[in-house]
Design an enzyme around this catalytic site. Structure first.
Site, PDB file in Angstrom:
ATOM      1  N   LEU A   1      -4.000  -6.699  13.006  1.00 32.88           N
ATOM      2  CA  LEU A   1      -5.282  -7.146  13.179  1.00 32.88           C
ATOM      3  C   LEU A   1      -6.346  -5.719  12.338  1.00 32.88           C
ATOM      4  CD1 LEU A   1      -7.029  -9.906  14.771  1.00 32.88           C
ATOM      5  CD2 LEU A   1      -6.415 -10.090  12.689  1.00 32.88           C
TER       6      LEU A   1
ATOM      7  N   ASP B   1      -5.475   0.089   6.565  1.00 28.99           N
ATOM      8  CA  ASP B   1      -6.159  -0.877   7.263  1.00 28.99           C
ATOM      9  C   ASP B   1      -7.055   0.334   7.320  1.00 28.99           C
ATOM     10  OD1 ASP B   1      -3.817  -1.625   7.197  1.00 28.99           O
ATOM     11  OD2 ASP B   1      -3.087  -1.606   9.183  1.00 28.99           O
TER      12      ASP B   1
ATOM     13  N   SER C   1      -5.310  -2.868  15.072  1.00 28.59           N
ATOM     14  CA  SER C   1      -6.442  -2.764  15.645  1.00 28.59           C
ATOM     15  C   SER C   1      -6.180  -1.321  16.323  1.00 28.59           C
ATOM     16  CB  SER C   1      -5.886  -2.486  17.626  1.00 28.59           C
ATOM     17  OG  SER C   1      -4.121  -2.682  17.555  1.00 28.59           O
ATOM     18  N   SER C   2      -4.878  -0.450  16.064  1.00 27.57           N
ATOM     19  CA  SER C   2      -4.551   1.063  15.803  1.00 27.57           C
ATOM     20  C   SER C   2      -5.559   1.434  14.859  1.00 27.57           C
ATOM     21  CB  SER C   2      -3.637   1.232  15.803  1.00 27.57           C
ATOM     22  OG  SER C   2      -2.926   1.066  14.397  1.00 27.57           O
TER      23      SER C   2
ATOM     24  N   ASP D   1       0.529  -0.885   0.011  1.00 27.08           N
ATOM     25  CA  ASP D   1      -0.068   0.102   0.284  1.00 27.08           C
ATOM     26  C   ASP D   1       1.169   1.635   0.008  1.00 27.08           C
ATOM     27  OD1 ASP D   1       0.509  -0.302   2.852  1.00 27.08           O
ATOM     28  OD2 ASP D   1      -0.919   0.405   3.761  1.00 27.08           O
TER      29      ASP D   1
HETATM   30  C1  GLA Z   1       0.203  -1.997   8.732  1.00 26.76           C
HETATM   31  C2  GLA Z   1       0.505  -0.865   7.461  1.00 26.76           C
HETATM   32  C3  GLA Z   1      -0.381  -0.758   6.725  1.00 26.76           C
HETATM   33  C4  GLA Z   1       0.215  -1.135   5.774  1.00 26.76           C
HETATM   34  C5  GLA Z   1       0.466  -3.211   6.047  1.00 26.76           C
HETATM   35  C6  GLA Z   1       0.806  -4.218   5.742  1.00 26.76           C
HETATM   36  O1  GLA Z   1      -1.396  -2.717   8.716  1.00 26.76           O
HETATM   37  O2  GLA Z   1      -0.435   0.349   8.500  1.00 26.76           O
HETATM   38  O3  GLA Z   1      -0.467   0.174   5.670  1.00 26.76           O
HETATM   39  O4  GLA Z   1       1.652  -1.526   5.116  1.00 26.76           O
HETATM   40  O5  GLA Z   1       0.910  -3.245   7.693  1.00 26.76           O
HETATM   41  O6  GLA Z   1       0.194  -4.613   4.039  1.00 26.76           O
END
Ligand code: GLA
Length: 337
Positions: free
Chosen positions: A104, A148, A106-107, A19
């Site tokens: 998962l 996320d 969470s933040s 991402d």
């Molecule tokens: C964390 C980051 C996301 C992404 C993932 C890995 O969750 O918050 O932005 O980079 O790692 O895919």
């Protein structure tokens, strides 16, 4: 009248560490998440919690750096308050069913639940997600991507989201009727700020400075990268982008066996080329793959510990403590019914 705001955690079905370099991802929301309850009013955001120690006490209009707020979890709250800049405060509770440091998101669920409680406009998912992404970066200094926060806001029940992180276009991919996702913790907890996440992102940026956008590299371009570590990192990102489209197509066509093979290929790539797995995660994925009714398994999210997921027939017995199982859940909401 009290308010209730909810934001879900997520699993990423495929497309990890893509991402933040404008690649493709395919996450879905799960039924675990973070809830904020309380009453609006006053000049403070004050939240207690049954899971986290201490109280988050954030004055409105405060320009202080959220990275120095105590207790630690209140840094996320402070950073979201800074982004949303609400005119009214909030007194209440923040509770979560997500294990912190479990991969998962969470933040992100915490940030989006607080933003939602403070009146963020959920009809503008990208704006809310961007505000919460900035909050995460300011709160704990993790240079995270948008996945996320965006899935926590924009998720839709029974569909995974194919997000193109370059254009931020979202496509809904129906989740097959005859399948579900199982989430199992590897036992390795980690705090992203203390992992090599930022180092991996910097490696990807170094590749792009040398040879241009990862999204546009051909396999031959990748193999021509001389530095072996950077070559492996580039190979992961470029093959992972291809696997996102392959998995989206496989799910839409109900090709569960092939979908499972893609999950395993993603795990191997994250383990060997991107080097973000752990022995406990590898062992968990191996035992899940050997379970009847499981099509495939992989680490989910950033790695360095946290959870693995398996794609399986609904209800199959799994010989490990299950954190959650089910089909894609909906995104954030405020005050149902
Ligand atoms: C964390 C980051 C996301 C992404 C993932 C890995 O969750 O918050 O932005 O980079 O790692 O895919």
């Amino acid at each position: 009248m009290g308010l209730r705001a909810w934001a879900p955690g997520r699993v990423n079905l495929i497309g990890d560490h893509t991402d933040y370099v404008g690649g493709l991802v395919l996450p879905m929301a799960i039924g675990l998440g973070t809830e904020v309850t309380g009453d609006r009013g006053g000049d403070w955001v004050m939240l207690g919690s049954e899971q986290f120690d201490g109280v988050a006490e954030i004055p409105l209009g405060d320009q202080a750096d959220p990275a120095f707020v105590e207790p630690r979890w209140a840094r996320y709250v402070a950073a979201v308050v800074g982004e949303i800049d609400p005119s009214d405060g909030l007194v209440g509770m923040l509770n979560s069913t997500l294990p912190p440091g479990g991969g998962l998101a969470s933040s992100a669920a915490l940030e989006v639940a607080v933003a939602t409680a403070l009146g963020a406009d959920l009809t503008e998912p990208l704006g809310v997600a961007r505000a919460c992404q900035r909050a995460e970066q300011r709160a704990v200094g993790v240079p995270c991507g948008i996945m996320d926060q965006l899935v926590a806001v924009a998720a839709v029940a029974n569909t995974a989201l194919r997000i193109d992180c370059r254009t931020l276009d979202i496509e809904r991919i129906p989740f097959p009727e005859g399948a579900e996702i199982v989430v199992i913790h590897s036992g390795d907890e980690r705090e992203l700020a203390k992992t090599a996440y930022a180092e991996r992102r910097a490696e990807c940026e170094a590749i792009e400075e040398m040879v241009g956008p990862l999204r546009e590299l051909t396999p031959a371009d990748v193999e021509a990268i001389e530095e072996p570590i950077l070559r492996r990192r580039a190979r992961h990102v470029t093959t992972e982008n291809d696997r996102v489209d392959a998995l989206a197509a496989a799910l839409a066509a109900d090709q569960l066996r092939y979908a499972g093979e893609l999950l395993v290929a993603s795990h191997v790539s994250l383990r060997d080329d991107f080097e973000v797995s752990t022995p406990a995660l590898d062992e968990l994925v191996t035992s899940l793959r050997a379970t009847p009714g499981v099509f495939g398994a992989r680490v989910t999210g950033a790695g360095f510990g946290g959870c693995a997921i398996a794609l399986c027939r609904p209800g199959v017995p799994i010989a490990a403590p299950i954190l959650w199982r089910g089909r894609p859940a909906p995104g954030a909401w405020l005050n149902p019914g």
